[in-house]
Design an enzyme around this catalytic site. Structure first.
Site, PDB file in Angstrom:
ATOM      1  N   LYS A 163      25.410  96.614  18.308  1.00 16.78           N
ATOM      2  CA  LYS A 163      24.988  97.029  16.972  1.00 16.78           C
ATOM      3  C   LYS A 163      25.040  95.842  16.003  1.00 16.78           C
ATOM      4  CE  LYS A 163      26.143 101.306  15.929  1.00 16.78           C
ATOM      5  NZ  LYS A 163      26.883 102.472  15.374  1.00 16.78           N
ATOM      6  N   GLU A 217      29.521 106.197  14.715  1.00 13.72           N
ATOM      7  CA  GLU A 217      29.941 105.557  13.465  1.00 13.72           C
ATOM      8  C   GLU A 217      28.683 105.332  12.624  1.00 13.72           C
ATOM      9  OE1 GLU A 217      32.452 101.593  11.988  1.00 13.72           O
ATOM     10  OE2 GLU A 217      32.151 101.996  14.128  1.00 13.72           O
ATOM     11  N   ARG A 247      28.526 102.309  29.992  1.00 11.22           N
ATOM     12  CA  ARG A 247      27.531 102.301  28.930  1.00 11.22           C
ATOM     13  C   ARG A 247      26.183 101.865  29.501  1.00 11.22           C
ATOM     14  NH1 ARG A 247      29.092  98.188  24.394  1.00 11.22           N
ATOM     15  NH2 ARG A 247      27.003  98.739  23.717  1.00 11.22           N
TER      16      ARG A 247
END
Length: 556
Positions: free
Chosen positions: A271, A35, A261
């Site tokens: 983020k 993104e 992750r």
């Protein structure tokens, strides 16, 4: 060892091997779908290496696709930085860059198809009411009063959404699935919402934007992705991924696979938190060398090979764990120890005057660029009567364990002479300003002729020929291993994560280029700052120390 044997094995590759062996697929097509609402970090590097690495090893393809469905938080700056990071890591994407926005027209048609099948409806509950109606993990949700609208009414209202007839938050499109599902994601998820925001790719064409879960699976299908690989937080979303594809005429049904992750000690991977550090100016930007971003690591002097090696070492599993920061540092140390040329620099200088050396003499000594790689050649380093050495490399008194310069004793200067400290000069505060020495002129390239043993070697830089440089000593950004779990992660920022020193470096480093990293002998690995360093104002960033000093701290 064959190429196949050299490949890292993991459960995803085992699935691919089985799919190919059974003829389910004849080729492999993956994708990396960031993104564009921030810079990529080391966790994304793991996904990049996995997706592009699989495509590379199986002679397949990997798309770079920007998941650009949230225009308010996205920017072309992030698009450009992501492209640069993928290239820098050593990977190439298949064909043109893809954007989810490329498919907005097609996604709109798919939304209409769901409405026409009675599988989607226009919702007019407020966002707060939608949350209330959704229920909890222990209590099922309840149907919206707008859930049973007719197909015709839903088509008309969805067209009204598209034409700007609703304000933001007044209406959305929801999939009609199961409000009593044990999976929250299946309780009539929102698949389109109203947003009056200009998009970096489509401009003002749209005022409705599809949600990630609706967009992602359809983008995969439209691109012919065979294996859609994502992290474990999307595990429950796989049910919605499959539901959308099962209920639409897409002609292709990729499968989603999840892996754990990357969690790294002494940093944050959120983020949102990284953005907070940037916007609140707690760091100098997304590419601050203390940040875990790929651009920050690059600016700090990490090599792409070291990051790829790190991703290889940590592997791909479904098990959630936290990787020690020292594991990342070990990868860059191994790389630079093997490949970085050597140089000399002094970070905390104190002057040495060699009284029996000609004041006008400049001697150019040849030093190896790498002690174990003669093919890397030699460099000429100017030697003069006045030198800088590290302040910590001299003591007026010391025990036998101290192998550096001591008053009345000898030490060898790296690649040069044996010198003996005769006396010191101090300022009014008792601080040593100058160390006066004599050198043994017969010891350039030779051991003392009388057989005396010189045990210590220290580095130096010529006062006359050395270059001033700002040395930025970077360390871990946080003081605790898991700052993300703290009630206020910002309160755990390490006040010593950046210390700036005014040092001196050998003259040859004037030509140092961005992207080069050097071992400053006996100190650590350093690179020219790729934003601030110029030939006339040198700035060097510490990539990593020669050894892991945090291991000692943590052991206490």
């Amino acid at each position: 060892m064959s190429e196949a044997e050299a490949r890292p094995s993991n459960f995803i590759r085992q699935i691919i091997d089985k799919d190919l062996a059974e003829g389910k697929h004849t080729s492999v097509h993956t994708r990396f779908p960031p993104e564009p609402n921030g810079y990529l970090h080391i966790g994304h590097a793991k996904s990049i290496c996995l997706n592009f690495g699989i495509a590379q090893d199986y002679q397949g393809q990997c798309n770079l696709r920007f998941d650009d469905t949230n225009p308010e938080k996205e920017d072309i700056e992030y698009v450009d930085s992501i492209k640069e990071d993928v290239k820098w890591l050593g990977f190439s994407w298949a064909g043109d860059i893809h954007y989810s926005s490329d498919y907005f027209d097609k996604l709109y048609e798919y939304a209409l198809e769901l409405i026409e099948k009675g599988l989607a409806y226009v919702e007019e509950l407020t966002p707060e009411q939608i949350r209330e109606y959704r229920g909890t993990l222990t209590h099922p949700g309840k149907d919206s009063p707008f859930r049973d609208r007719s197909v015709e009414e839903n088509l008309a209202l969805f067209e009204k959404m598209r034409s700007g007839g609703f304000k933001e938050g007044e209406a959305c499109l929801r999939a009609k699935i199961d409000m009593s599902s044990s999976f929250m994601v299946m309780r009539d998820p929102v698949i389109y919402r109203v947003r009056f925001a200009s998009h970096h790719q489509t401009g003002d064409k749209w005022c409705i934007y599809p949600m990630y879960d609706f967009t992602h699976c359809l983008s995969d299908a439209l691109e012919g992705i065979t294996h859609s690989i994502c992290t474990l937080e999307f595990q429950d979303n796989r049910r919605l991924y499959d539901w959308v594809l099962d209920n639409l005429s897409v002609g292709c049904h990729p499968r989603q696979y999840e892996f754990s992750r990357l969690n790294l000690e002494y940093t944050v991977m959120s983020k949102r938190k990284l953005n907070q550090l940037v916007t609140e100016k707690l760091v100098e930007g997304w590419d601050d060398p203390r940040m875990p971003t790929i651009s920050g690591l690059r600016r700090r002097g990490f090599t792409s090979a070291s990051i790829r090696e790190f991703c290889k070492r940590i592997g791909v599993t479904k098990q959630e764990n936290t990787i020690e920061f020292s594991s990342l540092e070990s990868c860059i140390r191994d790389d630079l120890n093997e490949n970085a040329p050597r140089a000399m620099a002094v970070l905390d200088p104190v002057k040495v005057v060699i009284e029996n050396y000609d004041a006008d003499k400049v001697e150019y000594l040849k030093l190896a660029n790498h002690p174990n790689k003669p093919e890397m050649g030699e460099r000429e380093v100017p030697f003069t009567r006045e030198l800088w050495i590290e302040r910590e490399d001299f003591r007026e008194e010391a025990n036998k364990k101290y192998k550096r310069l001591v008053l009345g004793k000898e030490v060898r200067l790296r690649g040069a002479y044996v010198v003996k400290a005769e006396r010191v000069e101090k300022d009014e505060n008792g601080e040593i300003t100058t160390i006066f020495c004599t050198c043994d002129p017969e010891t350039l390239g030779n051991n003392p002729s009388d057989g005396r043993k010189i045990k210590g070697v220290i580095h130096w830089v010529s006062v006359e020929k050395g270059l001033p440089a700002e040395i930025r000593v970077y360390d871990r950004l946080f003081t605790i291993p898991n700052p993300g779990a703290a009630s206020d992660f910002k309160a755990t920022i390490n006040p010593d994560s950046l210390i700036k020193k005014q040092g001196v470096v050998e003259a040859g480093l004037k030509k140092a280029q961005a992207g080069e990293t050097f071992q400053f002998e006996r100190i650590g690995y350093f690179c020219p700052d790729n934003k601030d360093s110029t030939a006339d104002a040198l700035v060097f960033n510490r990539t990593v120390g020669l050894r892991d000093t945090w291991a000692k701290i943590e052991a206490k």
